[in-house]
Design a protein around this motif. Sequence first.
Motif, PDB file in Angstrom:
ATOM      1  N   GLY A   1       0.807  -1.214   0.000  1.00 22.29           N
ATOM      2  CA  GLY A   1       0.000   0.000   0.000  1.00 22.29           C
ATOM      3  C   GLY A   1       0.832   1.252   0.000  1.00 22.29           C
ATOM      4  O   GLY A   1       1.504   1.570  -0.982  1.00 22.29           O
ATOM      5  N   GLU A   2       0.874   1.947   1.146  1.00 22.26           N
ATOM      6  CA  GLU A   2       1.499   3.265   1.199  1.00 22.26           C
ATOM      7  C   GLU A   2       3.013   3.247   0.990  1.00 22.26           C
ATOM      8  O   GLU A   2       3.614   4.278   0.677  1.00 22.26           O
ATOM      9  N   GLU A   3       3.648   2.098   1.149  1.00 18.88           N
ATOM     10  CA  GLU A   3       5.095   2.016   0.932  1.00 18.88           C
ATOM     11  C   GLU A   3       5.451   1.226  -0.328  1.00 18.88           C
ATOM     12  O   GLU A   3       6.591   0.772  -0.497  1.00 18.88           O
ATOM     13  N   LYS A   4       4.506   1.119  -1.236  1.00 20.17           N
ATOM     14  CA  LYS A   4       4.744   0.342  -2.457  1.00 20.17           C
ATOM     15  C   LYS A   4       5.922   0.885  -3.254  1.00 20.17           C
ATOM     16  O   LYS A   4       6.610   0.149  -3.968  1.00 20.17           O
ATOM     17  N   ASN A   5       6.171   2.170  -3.128  1.00 27.41           N
ATOM     18  CA  ASN A   5       7.285   2.794  -3.841  1.00 27.41           C
ATOM     19  C   ASN A   5       8.648   2.282  -3.369  1.00 27.41           C
ATOM     20  O   ASN A   5       9.669   2.509  -4.041  1.00 27.41           O
ATOM     21  N   LEU A   6       8.685   1.596  -2.234  1.00 30.06           N
ATOM     22  CA  LEU A   6       9.948   1.080  -1.709  1.00 30.06           C
ATOM     23  C   LEU A   6      10.306  -0.297  -2.265  1.00 30.06           C
ATOM     24  O   LEU A   6      11.391  -0.816  -1.988  1.00 30.06           O
ATOM     25  N   LEU A   7       9.409  -0.890  -3.049  1.00 27.88           N
ATOM     26  CA  LEU A   7       9.733  -2.173  -3.669  1.00 27.88           C
ATOM     27  C   LEU A   7      10.895  -1.969  -4.633  1.00 27.88           C
ATOM     28  O   LEU A   7      10.833  -1.126  -5.524  1.00 27.88           O
ATOM     29  N   PRO A   8      11.984  -2.719  -4.490  1.00 29.12           N
ATOM     30  CA  PRO A   8      13.140  -2.516  -5.370  1.00 29.12           C
ATOM     31  C   PRO A   8      12.853  -2.954  -6.800  1.00 29.12           C
ATOM     32  O   PRO A   8      12.070  -3.884  -7.033  1.00 29.12           O
ATOM     33  N   LYS A   9      13.466  -2.281  -7.739  1.00 29.03           N
ATOM     34  CA  LYS A   9      13.312  -2.661  -9.137  1.00 29.03           C
ATOM     35  C   LYS A   9      14.061  -3.974  -9.379  1.00 29.03           C
ATOM     36  O   LYS A   9      15.206  -4.126  -8.940  1.00 29.03           O
ATOM     37  N   PRO A  10      13.469  -4.916 -10.090  1.00 34.15           N
ATOM     38  CA  PRO A  10      14.121  -6.223 -10.289  1.00 34.15           C
ATOM     39  C   PRO A  10      15.164  -6.167 -11.403  1.00 34.15           C
ATOM     40  O   PRO A  10      15.048  -6.849 -12.425  1.00 34.15           O
ATOM     41  N   ASN A  11      16.200  -5.379 -11.194  1.00 31.98           N
ATOM     42  CA  ASN A  11      17.174  -5.136 -12.252  1.00 31.98           C
ATOM     43  C   ASN A  11      18.622  -5.364 -11.831  1.00 31.98           C
ATOM     44  O   ASN A  11      19.541  -4.945 -12.513  1.00 31.98           O
ATOM     45  N   HIS A  12      18.816  -6.051 -10.693  1.00 37.99           N
ATOM     46  CA  HIS A  12      20.181  -6.243 -10.194  1.00 37.99           C
ATOM     47  C   HIS A  12      20.142  -7.340  -9.137  1.00 37.99           C
ATOM     48  O   HIS A  12      19.136  -7.496  -8.426  1.00 37.99           O
ATOM     49  N   VAL A  13      21.251  -8.077  -8.988  1.00 36.76           N
ATOM     50  CA  VAL A  13      21.272  -9.152  -7.986  1.00 36.76           C
ATOM     51  C   VAL A  13      20.940  -8.644  -6.594  1.00 36.76           C
ATOM     52  O   VAL A  13      20.267  -9.329  -5.816  1.00 36.76           O
ATOM     53  N   ASP A  14      21.408  -7.448  -6.273  1.00 35.22           N
ATOM     54  CA  ASP A  14      21.164  -6.901  -4.937  1.00 35.22           C
ATOM     55  C   ASP A  14      19.704  -6.531  -4.720  1.00 35.22           C
ATOM     56  O   ASP A  14      19.260  -6.402  -3.574  1.00 35.22           O
ATOM     57  N   ASN A  15      18.967  -6.346  -5.809  1.00 31.57           N
ATOM     58  CA  ASN A  15      17.545  -6.015  -5.703  1.00 31.57           C
ATOM     59  C   ASN A  15      16.658  -7.254  -5.766  1.00 31.57           C
ATOM     60  O   ASN A  15      15.680  -7.376  -5.027  1.00 31.57           O
ATOM     61  N   ASN A  16      17.000  -8.183  -6.652  1.00 34.13           N
ATOM     62  CA  ASN A  16      16.139  -9.354  -6.833  1.00 34.13           C
ATOM     63  C   ASN A  16      16.101 -10.278  -5.622  1.00 34.13           C
ATOM     64  O   ASN A  16      15.127 -11.007  -5.432  1.00 34.13           O
ATOM     65  N   VAL A  17      17.134 -10.223  -4.786  1.00 30.47           N
ATOM     66  CA  VAL A  17      17.118 -11.058  -3.589  1.00 30.47           C
ATOM     67  C   VAL A  17      15.957 -10.686  -2.665  1.00 30.47           C
ATOM     68  O   VAL A  17      15.549 -11.485  -1.812  1.00 30.47           O
ATOM     69  N   PHE A  18      15.379  -9.513  -2.863  1.00 31.12           N
ATOM     70  CA  PHE A  18      14.207  -9.095  -2.096  1.00 31.12           C
ATOM     71  C   PHE A  18      13.110 -10.163  -2.136  1.00 31.12           C
ATOM     72  O   PHE A  18      12.380 -10.358  -1.153  1.00 31.12           O
ATOM     73  N   GLY A  19      12.994 -10.859  -3.264  1.00 30.73           N
ATOM     74  CA  GLY A  19      11.943 -11.862  -3.401  1.00 30.73           C
ATOM     75  C   GLY A  19      11.988 -12.950  -2.344  1.00 30.73           C
ATOM     76  O   GLY A  19      10.982 -13.625  -2.083  1.00 30.73           O
ATOM     77  N   SER A  20      13.135 -13.124  -1.700  1.00 31.42           N
ATOM     78  CA  SER A  20      13.261 -14.133  -0.643  1.00 31.42           C
ATOM     79  C   SER A  20      12.300 -13.881   0.507  1.00 31.42           C
ATOM     80  O   SER A  20      11.817 -14.827   1.152  1.00 31.42           O
TER      81      SER A  20
END
Length: 380
Positions: free
Chosen positions: A106-125
Amino acid sequence: MIQEMNIFKLLAVILWLSIGLNTEAQDFNFKNWPEGKSPKEIGLRIAGKFLKTGHSRFGNTHPKNPPSYITYPDVCTWLGGMWFAEATKNKVLFRGFEDRFTPLFGEEKNLLPKPNHVDNNVFGSVPLELYMQTGKKKYLDLGLHYANTQWETPDDAKPKQKAYADKGYSWQTRIWIDDMFMITAVQAQAFRATKDEKYIIRAAEQMVLYLDKIQLENGLFYHAPQAPFCWGRGNGWMAVGMAELLRVLPKNNTNYEKIMFGYKKMMSTLLRHQTDGGLWRQVIDDDEFWLETSGTAMFTYAMITGVKNGWLNRKTYGASAKKAWLALTEYVNDEDNLREVCAGTNIKNSRAHYIKRPRIVGDLHGQAPLLWCATAFLRK
């Protein structure tokens, strides 16, 4: 009378041996912790600290500035906290981690990292772990988005990235040792969540690529081919990446034995470089470097995991892991912050670059693996 004295002597020897054996057992069995140093006590402190602290700010560090996106140190600590909550069956603690995630829809949706780098995609964990502990499909969908886009080559990919993708590897490949946690963690989580073998197969193939390219004869790794230094935390990412992969990789996978061999070779060399006090150095094989805690915690996690799964000798590696853990607890201050954590470090062909890195207190690069260790000790 003489016979009676001999019996007493024999009993004394037996008692002495019994005490000695029990003391030795305590050195490598993960129990009988000194007060305040048990994995459960330390884990609760570190997890609670994270939940009381806002999202970290990469490249936007002024305290008045809001965070730009969820960073990988946050991800690693978040994941460790949920692992710890599961291992301790602490539902209240787990709800704290889930509640922290809810605003990202919701209000923090803008904080989802862009899936464009190894350091960002690990967020999916993180959402994948939330799915596995709650069964809520929204977490699965979000987590798989990050796992899948790690293998979906974007139109603006560079030639080198496309070349790796054409060979079946992630387009995010860059041959930095850090990658072998960032890539394998989210892919292993996707496999756990879905049981779809494509995720674990490609994670294993990616790991073998890195082992072939950058593992040294002694089992350690340079930070990158162009940065010939066995940086502690970098090697930690690789150690944990292999341990996490091996925890779920089917033994009939064609790459299982090669990854296990690389893991054991690394663990053997790490054993030789552990200092008398229990920690490892900022650059592992250089005695002039300072003692560093985040890499130490990662090596400790990898060893605990190996002992618990029967890959490593319990007496030898269990003692090493316990010694390291007890040393690490001495670096946790009264504010539940781990000291002597190396700051985030890019590659550089300079010994001075690594020896002069800032030493930070409470940085999530250190808090996260401390939570992982606590969890690994407590896992059944």
